[in-house]
Design a protein around this motif. Structure first.
Motif, PDB file in Angstrom:
ATOM      1  N   THR A 159     -11.603  -8.698  -7.901  1.00  0.00           N
ATOM      2  CA  THR A 159     -11.906  -8.405  -9.314  1.00  0.00           C
ATOM      3  C   THR A 159     -13.299  -8.916  -9.667  1.00  0.00           C
ATOM      4  O   THR A 159     -14.094  -8.220 -10.320  1.00  0.00           O
ATOM      5  CB  THR A 159     -10.854  -9.060 -10.230  1.00  0.00           C
ATOM      6  OG1 THR A 159      -9.555  -8.539  -9.915  1.00  0.00           O
ATOM      7  CG2 THR A 159     -11.153  -8.778 -11.695  1.00  0.00           C
ATOM      8  N   ALA A 160     -13.613 -10.128  -9.224  1.00  0.00           N
ATOM      9  CA  ALA A 160     -14.930 -10.706  -9.489  1.00  0.00           C
ATOM     10  C   ALA A 160     -16.025  -9.946  -8.739  1.00  0.00           C
ATOM     11  O   ALA A 160     -17.119  -9.730  -9.265  1.00  0.00           O
ATOM     12  CB  ALA A 160     -14.939 -12.179  -9.086  1.00  0.00           C
TER      13      ALA A 160
ATOM     14  N   GLU B  12     -10.583   2.228  -8.729  1.00  0.00           N
ATOM     15  CA  GLU B  12     -11.969   1.789  -8.890  1.00  0.00           C
ATOM     16  C   GLU B  12     -12.446   1.056  -7.644  1.00  0.00           C
ATOM     17  O   GLU B  12     -13.595   1.202  -7.216  1.00  0.00           O
ATOM     18  CB  GLU B  12     -12.104   0.899 -10.127  1.00  0.00           C
ATOM     19  CG  GLU B  12     -12.053   1.639 -11.449  1.00  0.00           C
ATOM     20  CD  GLU B  12     -13.128   2.710 -11.557  1.00  0.00           C
ATOM     21  OE1 GLU B  12     -14.317   2.408 -11.260  1.00  0.00           O
ATOM     22  OE2 GLU B  12     -12.795   3.859 -11.916  1.00  0.00           O
ATOM     23  N   TRP B  13     -11.562   0.275  -7.045  1.00  0.00           N
ATOM     24  CA  TRP B  13     -11.942  -0.481  -5.844  1.00  0.00           C
ATOM     25  C   TRP B  13     -12.250   0.431  -4.664  1.00  0.00           C
ATOM     26  O   TRP B  13     -13.016   0.066  -3.777  1.00  0.00           O
ATOM     27  CB  TRP B  13     -10.834  -1.453  -5.472  1.00  0.00           C
ATOM     28  CG  TRP B  13     -10.753  -2.647  -6.386  1.00  0.00           C
ATOM     29  CD1 TRP B  13     -11.541  -2.916  -7.471  1.00  0.00           C
ATOM     30  CD2 TRP B  13      -9.834  -3.740  -6.295  1.00  0.00           C
ATOM     31  NE1 TRP B  13     -11.166  -4.096  -8.072  1.00  0.00           N
ATOM     32  CE2 TRP B  13     -10.121  -4.625  -7.374  1.00  0.00           C
ATOM     33  CE3 TRP B  13      -8.786  -4.048  -5.435  1.00  0.00           C
ATOM     34  CZ2 TRP B  13      -9.401  -5.802  -7.591  1.00  0.00           C
ATOM     35  CZ3 TRP B  13      -8.066  -5.226  -5.647  1.00  0.00           C
ATOM     36  CH2 TRP B  13      -8.371  -6.093  -6.708  1.00  0.00           C
ATOM     37  N   THR B  14     -11.652   1.616  -4.621  1.00  0.00           N
ATOM     38  CA  THR B  14     -11.961   2.537  -3.516  1.00  0.00           C
ATOM     39  C   THR B  14     -13.396   3.052  -3.611  1.00  0.00           C
ATOM     40  O   THR B  14     -13.946   3.543  -2.615  1.00  0.00           O
ATOM     41  CB  THR B  14     -11.008   3.754  -3.505  1.00  0.00           C
ATOM     42  OG1 THR B  14     -11.209   4.543  -4.689  1.00  0.00           O
ATOM     43  CG2 THR B  14      -9.554   3.319  -3.408  1.00  0.00           C
ATOM     44  N   LYS B  15     -14.015   2.928  -4.771  1.00  0.00           N
ATOM     45  CA  LYS B  15     -15.389   3.408  -4.977  1.00  0.00           C
ATOM     46  C   LYS B  15     -16.424   2.325  -4.730  1.00  0.00           C
ATOM     47  O   LYS B  15     -17.628   2.593  -4.704  1.00  0.00           O
ATOM     48  CB  LYS B  15     -15.547   3.925  -6.412  1.00  0.00           C
ATOM     49  CG  LYS B  15     -14.578   5.046  -6.777  1.00  0.00           C
ATOM     50  CD  LYS B  15     -14.653   5.349  -8.271  1.00  0.00           C
ATOM     51  CE  LYS B  15     -13.562   6.313  -8.707  1.00  0.00           C
ATOM     52  NZ  LYS B  15     -13.572   6.514 -10.189  1.00  0.00           N
TER      53      LYS B  15
ATOM     54  N   SER C   7     -19.378  -8.480 -10.337  1.00  0.00           N
ATOM     55  CA  SER C   7     -20.628  -9.192 -10.094  1.00  0.00           C
ATOM     56  C   SER C   7     -21.282  -8.905  -8.750  1.00  0.00           C
ATOM     57  O   SER C   7     -22.386  -9.375  -8.484  1.00  0.00           O
ATOM     58  CB  SER C   7     -20.384 -10.706 -10.215  1.00  0.00           C
ATOM     59  OG  SER C   7     -19.810 -11.031 -11.466  1.00  0.00           O
ATOM     60  N   GLY C   8     -20.575  -8.187  -7.883  1.00  0.00           N
ATOM     61  CA  GLY C   8     -21.150  -7.880  -6.583  1.00  0.00           C
ATOM     62  C   GLY C   8     -21.097  -9.057  -5.630  1.00  0.00           C
ATOM     63  O   GLY C   8     -20.371 -10.040  -5.852  1.00  0.00           O
ATOM     64  N   ALA C   9     -21.915  -8.989  -4.592  1.00  0.00           N
ATOM     65  CA  ALA C   9     -21.870  -9.952  -3.488  1.00  0.00           C
ATOM     66  C   ALA C   9     -22.272 -11.373  -3.905  1.00  0.00           C
ATOM     67  O   ALA C   9     -22.046 -12.316  -3.144  1.00  0.00           O
ATOM     68  CB  ALA C   9     -22.767  -9.479  -2.350  1.00  0.00           C
ATOM     69  N   GLU C  10     -22.833 -11.540  -5.103  1.00  0.00           N
ATOM     70  CA  GLU C  10     -23.241 -12.897  -5.504  1.00  0.00           C
ATOM     71  C   GLU C  10     -22.051 -13.842  -5.632  1.00  0.00           C
ATOM     72  O   GLU C  10     -22.218 -15.054  -5.517  1.00  0.00           O
ATOM     73  CB  GLU C  10     -24.016 -12.853  -6.826  1.00  0.00           C
ATOM     74  CG  GLU C  10     -23.190 -12.450  -8.025  1.00  0.00           C
ATOM     75  CD  GLU C  10     -24.031 -12.384  -9.303  1.00  0.00           C
ATOM     76  OE1 GLU C  10     -23.721 -13.150 -10.226  1.00  0.00           O
ATOM     77  OE2 GLU C  10     -24.971 -11.578  -9.354  1.00  0.00           O
ATOM     78  N   ILE C  11     -20.842 -13.304  -5.820  1.00  0.00           N
ATOM     79  CA  ILE C  11     -19.676 -14.190  -5.925  1.00  0.00           C
ATOM     80  C   ILE C  11     -19.342 -14.793  -4.566  1.00  0.00           C
ATOM     81  O   ILE C  11     -18.576 -15.758  -4.468  1.00  0.00           O
ATOM     82  CB  ILE C  11     -18.442 -13.460  -6.490  1.00  0.00           C
ATOM     83  CG1 ILE C  11     -17.931 -12.410  -5.520  1.00  0.00           C
ATOM     84  CG2 ILE C  11     -18.723 -12.907  -7.842  1.00  0.00           C
ATOM     85  CD1 ILE C  11     -16.580 -12.739  -4.961  1.00  0.00           C
ATOM     86  N   LEU C  12     -19.921 -14.232  -3.480  1.00  0.00           N
ATOM     87  CA  LEU C  12     -19.689 -14.765  -2.133  1.00  0.00           C
ATOM     88  C   LEU C  12     -20.665 -15.868  -1.786  1.00  0.00           C
ATOM     89  O   LEU C  12     -20.507 -16.546  -0.780  1.00  0.00           O
ATOM     90  CB  LEU C  12     -19.781 -13.648  -1.095  1.00  0.00           C
ATOM     91  CG  LEU C  12     -18.882 -12.430  -1.318  1.00  0.00           C
ATOM     92  CD1 LEU C  12     -19.098 -11.398  -0.237  1.00  0.00           C
ATOM     93  CD2 LEU C  12     -17.410 -12.858  -1.356  1.00  0.00           C
ATOM     94  N   SER C  13     -21.680 -16.039  -2.628  1.00  0.00           N
ATOM     95  CA  SER C  13     -22.657 -17.090  -2.399  1.00  0.00           C
ATOM     96  C   SER C  13     -22.101 -18.402  -2.920  1.00  0.00           C
ATOM     97  O   SER C  13     -21.771 -18.539  -4.111  1.00  0.00           O
ATOM     98  CB  SER C  13     -23.978 -16.766  -3.126  1.00  0.00           C
ATOM     99  OG  SER C  13     -24.875 -17.842  -2.993  1.00  0.00           O
TER     100      SER C  13
END
Length: 356
Positions: A343-344, A231-234, A348-354
């Protein structure tokens, strides 16, 4: 480089073997065929016994006779304390209590043989550290974890380590290693650990039960990790997001995290900055990061952290690397942090990097 692989002065050999290729420290006997457990013990110089010996301390007292006063030395037994001793060279390995049960090296190999009756288990490396107080074994399991279209393959291993000095339990861990870059992809899922710990006081039946528990753990984790990695490769990740994931995964302490949160990245330590840059350079330039499965993907971001510790980071010796990567050290801790962040990110997408 300083090495801590046991050197047997009686045989003139290092206590280590590896199949076909040298391990990272370059020591030990190289063999062409996968050995049986009995052969592996001999190849690795692990064919020694360990015994428990009572501990004594010297005491002196004054004895008065009709003709003189004499100082007399005697030995006193230390209650419930024993030394563990190699019987081949009388080396003291440690001090243990009365309930400590010695697991002989051959018994550690039987642990693997018990998993599938000896069929399908391939002993790949084994060795002794220090004076022989700690041994380790890696055994390859059948089948693979396949990512993408099948050309990115991860082999499945069980890593076992045990000590003869009373310093810890027997530890068996499921350890996947990505073939293309010899990158260890250790990860514990939230619902389960990848490690089984076995007490030295456990009996033979309990150890057999634990062996089957490890095999069940390996089978379950294989299925789950294969699904997760595919899944992560996608999931596409930009270069800047990869760098941020690396930064968060490698963050050493709360003080550094607080500086990052405030946008004061110029104030973090030079050591941390260099570490992040080295890991990011690996993410961008390593050949194994240019594959369809890794280039610009979340799987590649995860591999950037694990690959940095496996293939870029410098260690003082092979024992330090072993400790860091597969025995609960810094590399394993940071790999788990990277796994949790990825995993996060998938959810949740890039918002976990905020961080604000």
């Amino acid at each position: 480089m300083a090495h801590n692989i046991n050197y047997n002065s009686q045989t003139g050999n290092y206590s280590f073997f590896s199949v076909k290729e040298k391990a990272w420290h370059g020591l030990g006997q190289i063999v062409e065929q996968y050995p049986t457990s009995a052969e592996a013990i001999a190849h690795a110089g692990l064919d020694y016994e360990v015994a428990k010996s009572p501990l004594y301390t010297k005491a002196s007292g004054i004895v008065q006779t009709p003709d003189s006063i004499v100082t007399e030395n005697s030995e006193l037994a230390v209650p419930d304390c024993f030394a563990t001793v190699r019987t081949d060279n009388n080396t003291v390995l440690g001090v243990v209590g009365k309930d400590y049960h010695i697991v002989q090296n051959r018994e550690a190999f039987r642990f693997f043989d018990a998993i599938v009756g000896g069929e399908g288990i391939l002993y790949e490396t084994a060795g002794a550290l220090g004076q022989g107080e700690r041994i380790f074994i890696t055994a390859k399991l059948p089948d693979y974890i396949r990512v993408g279209k099948g050309d990115d393959v991860t082999e499945k291993y069980i890593f076992l380590t045990t000590s003869h000095d009373g310093s810890g339990s027997i530890t068996a861990a499921f350890t996947p290693i990505r073939i293309v870059c010899q990158n260890t992809l250790n990860a514990s899922l939230r619902s389960m650990s990848n490690v089984v710990r076995i007490r030295h006081t456990s009996g033979a039946k309990q150890r057999l039960d634990d062996a089957h528990k490890v095999m069940g753990l390996a089978n379950t984790l294989t299925t789950q990790l294969e699904g997760i990695f595919n899944e992560w490769t996608k999931v596409k990740v930009s270069d800047s997001e990869v760098k941020k994931l690396i930064q968060l995964a490698l963050c050493p302490n709360k003080e550094t995290l607080d500086l990052i949160k405030k946008g004061a990245e110029q104030d973090v330590s030079t050591v941390f900055k260099n570490t992040v840059e080295d890991a990011f350079a690996y993410a961008m330039a390593s050949e194994s990061q240019q594959m369809e499965t890794t280039k610009g993907t979340l799987f590649g971001a995860y591999n950037a952290v694990t690959g940095y510790y496996q293939n870029v980071r410098k260690y003082k010796d092979e024992q330090a690397k072993l400790q860091s990567i597969v025995m609960g050290g810094t590399a394993q801790e940071k790999a788990q942090k990277a796994f949790d962040l990825c995993t996060a990110f998938e959810k949740s997408g890039a918002e976990i990097l905020s961080l604000n």
